[in-house]
Design an enzyme around this catalytic site. Structure first.
Site, PDB file in Angstrom:
ATOM      1  N   SER A   1       0.794  -1.228   0.000  1.00 44.44           N
ATOM      2  CA  SER A   1       0.000   0.000   0.000  1.00 44.44           C
ATOM      3  C   SER A   1       0.823   1.272   0.000  1.00 44.44           C
ATOM      4  O   SER A   1       0.364   2.300  -0.495  1.00 44.44           O
ATOM      5  CB  SER A   1      -0.954  -0.002   1.195  1.00 44.44           C
TER       6      SER A   1
ATOM      7  N   HIS B   1      -5.350  -3.020  -2.994  1.00 48.06           N
ATOM      8  CA  HIS B   1      -4.950  -2.094  -4.053  1.00 48.06           C
ATOM      9  C   HIS B   1      -4.820  -2.761  -5.422  1.00 48.06           C
ATOM     10  O   HIS B   1      -4.498  -2.098  -6.401  1.00 48.06           O
ATOM     11  CB  HIS B   1      -3.627  -1.420  -3.679  1.00 48.06           C
TER      12      HIS B   1
ATOM     13  N   LYS C   1     -11.454   1.235  -2.425  1.00 45.85           N
ATOM     14  CA  LYS C   1     -10.385   1.893  -3.190  1.00 45.85           C
ATOM     15  C   LYS C   1     -10.828   1.983  -4.657  1.00 45.85           C
ATOM     16  O   LYS C   1     -11.631   2.845  -4.970  1.00 45.85           O
ATOM     17  CB  LYS C   1      -9.086   1.160  -2.924  1.00 45.85           C
TER      18      LYS C   1
HETATM   19  C1  PLP Z   1      -3.369  -3.127   2.004  1.00 45.85           C
HETATM   20  C2  PLP Z   1      -4.576  -2.652   2.750  1.00 45.85           C
HETATM   21  N1  PLP Z   1      -5.335  -3.553   3.373  1.00 45.85           N
HETATM   22  C3  PLP Z   1      -6.436  -3.191   4.045  1.00 45.85           C
HETATM   23  C4  PLP Z   1      -6.827  -1.874   4.134  1.00 45.85           C
HETATM   24  C5  PLP Z   1      -8.039  -1.516   4.909  1.00 45.85           C
HETATM   25  O1  PLP Z   1      -9.103  -1.316   4.048  1.00 45.85           O
HETATM   26  P1  PLP Z   1     -10.291  -0.316   4.385  1.00 45.85           P
HETATM   27  O2  PLP Z   1      -9.781   1.059   4.179  1.00 45.85           O
HETATM   28  O3  PLP Z   1     -11.361  -0.716   3.432  1.00 45.85           O
HETATM   29  O4  PLP Z   1     -10.646  -0.554   5.813  1.00 45.85           O
HETATM   30  C6  PLP Z   1      -6.080  -0.902   3.486  1.00 45.85           C
HETATM   31  C7  PLP Z   1      -6.491   0.521   3.549  1.00 45.85           C
HETATM   32  O5  PLP Z   1      -5.747   1.415   3.667  1.00 45.85           O
HETATM   33  C8  PLP Z   1      -4.914  -1.293   2.785  1.00 45.85           C
HETATM   34  O6  PLP Z   1      -4.142  -0.392   2.170  1.00 45.85           O
END
Ligand code: PLP
Length: 399
Positions: A188, A216, A247
């Site tokens: 991320s 992502h 996203k």
């Molecule tokens: C790699 C990753 N996993 C999980 C999440 C969490 O997702 P959400 O924002 O839908 O709670 C994010 C969000 O930033 C992320 O970047």
């Protein structure tokens, strides 16, 4: 003064001291209020800025069909789901969304959570316990790390994307009941892709279960847009596929897709699923619409990748050191917290909004701009950003 007033004062001074420590380290976070938003344009503090920082990779968050789906759903179902899925909150839209996710991810089944964060902490806590071993990439997202902690399994962190290290950490595999190997699909904060083919081979070899967090990758990679598993030709080989609807899907919510047994177990054991109110139906319907749009509009994905290429090529020409790759997440690392904050401020003065990313989100000494590209950006906006980045870079290097 009453006793409770005294203790509140003591509490506040202790908290203020901690906050001052964060400020001194350049790690204090501040909410910025967006007053209005139109595609990649945001209005903050009375100024119009071009955002290169959101995760709205396909620009779906304000897409007319998403808005229509949510609006119609609110008329039919009202604003809230009224309960946990296991009590009064299991509405027809939830089940339709899950069927759509399973079809989109090419799996037998899927289960939706209220966020990607909830999906990760719930799934890992449900699947692993004290007798189990988890191997986790050092750059995995915080929600994966928190899920590992919650599970009480033995957790071993391997060096980023280092499958040799993964192998080293597996030498006593037989002492554990289950082996879970967990990785982001697209990292991320760095934008690079996990070595999924190698991890899938290792998982097969060691009787492990591979879990990919494709927050992502979903909507961005793969022939049909389903994500990194499809991109690497691994459909059917990654038993636990997690993703978000927040996203590229432009809505909110998280999910896990996989076998019927996996989904049934999560519905029975994932505490973030059981003990939390279900997603509101309007959100569910917009999320389902996003999957329809992604499947039927490859041109949106093509536009995104065109924009990524334009920005990455421009950075290369300017000799600005951004991590290689082809993902819409492009980190430019400046090192200290203060340096990243200063560059972000200069960009804001020039009309661009790219928040500085600092520890603990990224390792100390790697504070950065996390530039993200969307299908919504125009060539002109990308070129304008490159021009300003080039000017800032020159002034930084000449200091
Ligand atoms: C790699 C990753 N996993 C999980 C999440 C969490 O997702 P959400 O924002 O839908 O709670 C994010 C969000 O930033 C992320 O970047």
């Amino acid at each position: 003064m009453s006793g409770s007033a005294v203790s509140v004062t003591t509490m506040d001074s202790s908290l203020d001291e901690e906050l001052e420590g964060l400020s001194a380290a350049g790690r204090r976070r501040r909410l910025r209020r967006i007053d209005k938003k139109e595609g990649s344009i945001v209005w903050i503090d009375g100024r119009r800025l071009i955002s290169f920082g959101s995760n709205d990779y396909l620009g779906l968050s304000q897409h007319a069909r998403m808005i229509a789906a949510a609006s119609l759903s609110i008329l039919d179902w009202g604003s809230g789901s009224t309960g946990s899925r296991l009590t009064t909150g299991n509405l027809c839209p939830h089940e339709e969304l899950e069927a759509a996710i399973a079809a989109f991810k090419h799996t037998q089944s899927a289960v939706a959570f209220t966020s990607g964060y909830a999906a990760n902490v719930g799934a890992i806590q449900a699947l692993a316990g004290e007798e189990d071993l988890i191997l986790s990439d050092s750059l995995n997202h915080a929600s994966l790390i928190d899920g590992c902690r919650l599970s009480r399994a033995t957790v071993r962190v391997y060096s980023h994307n280092d499958t040799g290290h993964v192998r080293d950490l597996l030498n006593d595999r037989s002492n554990f009941r289950r082996l879970l190997m967990i990785t982001d699909g697209v990292f991320s904060m760095d934008g690079d892709l996990a070595r999924l083919p190698d991890l899938a081979d290792l998982a097969d070899e060691c009787d492990g279960w591979l879990m990919v967090d494709d927050a992502h990758g979903t909507g961005v990679y793969g022939e049909s847009g389903s994500g990194t598993v499809e991109h690497f030709g691994l459909l059917g080989r990654v038993p636990i596929q997690m993703g978000t609807l927040s996203k590229a899907c432009g809505s909110v919510g998280g999910f896990v897709a996989g076998s019927r047994s996996l989904v049934e177990l999560l519905k029975n054991k994932a505490r973030s699923f059981i003990y939390s109110t279900a997603l509101p139906p309007a959100v569910v319907e917009s999320a389902r619409m996003s999957l329809e749009i992604i499947a039927s509009s490859p041109s949106l994905r093509a536009r995104l990748h065109h924009n990524v290429k334009r920005l990455r090529t421009g950075l290369n020409i300017l000799a600005i050191d951004a991590a290689a790759g082809d993902s819409p997440i492009i980190p430019v690392i400046y090192g200290s917290e203060m340096a990243a904050i200063s560059i972000s401020k200069q960009l804001e003065e020039a009309g661009f909004w790219i928040p500085a990313i600092r520890p603990p989100t990224v390792p100390p000494g790697t504070s950065r701009l996390r530039i993200t590209v969307s299908a919504d950006h125009t060539d002109d906006q990308i070129d304008a950003l490159l021009k300003v980045l080039g000017e800032i870079d020159k002034s930084v290097s000449s200091k």
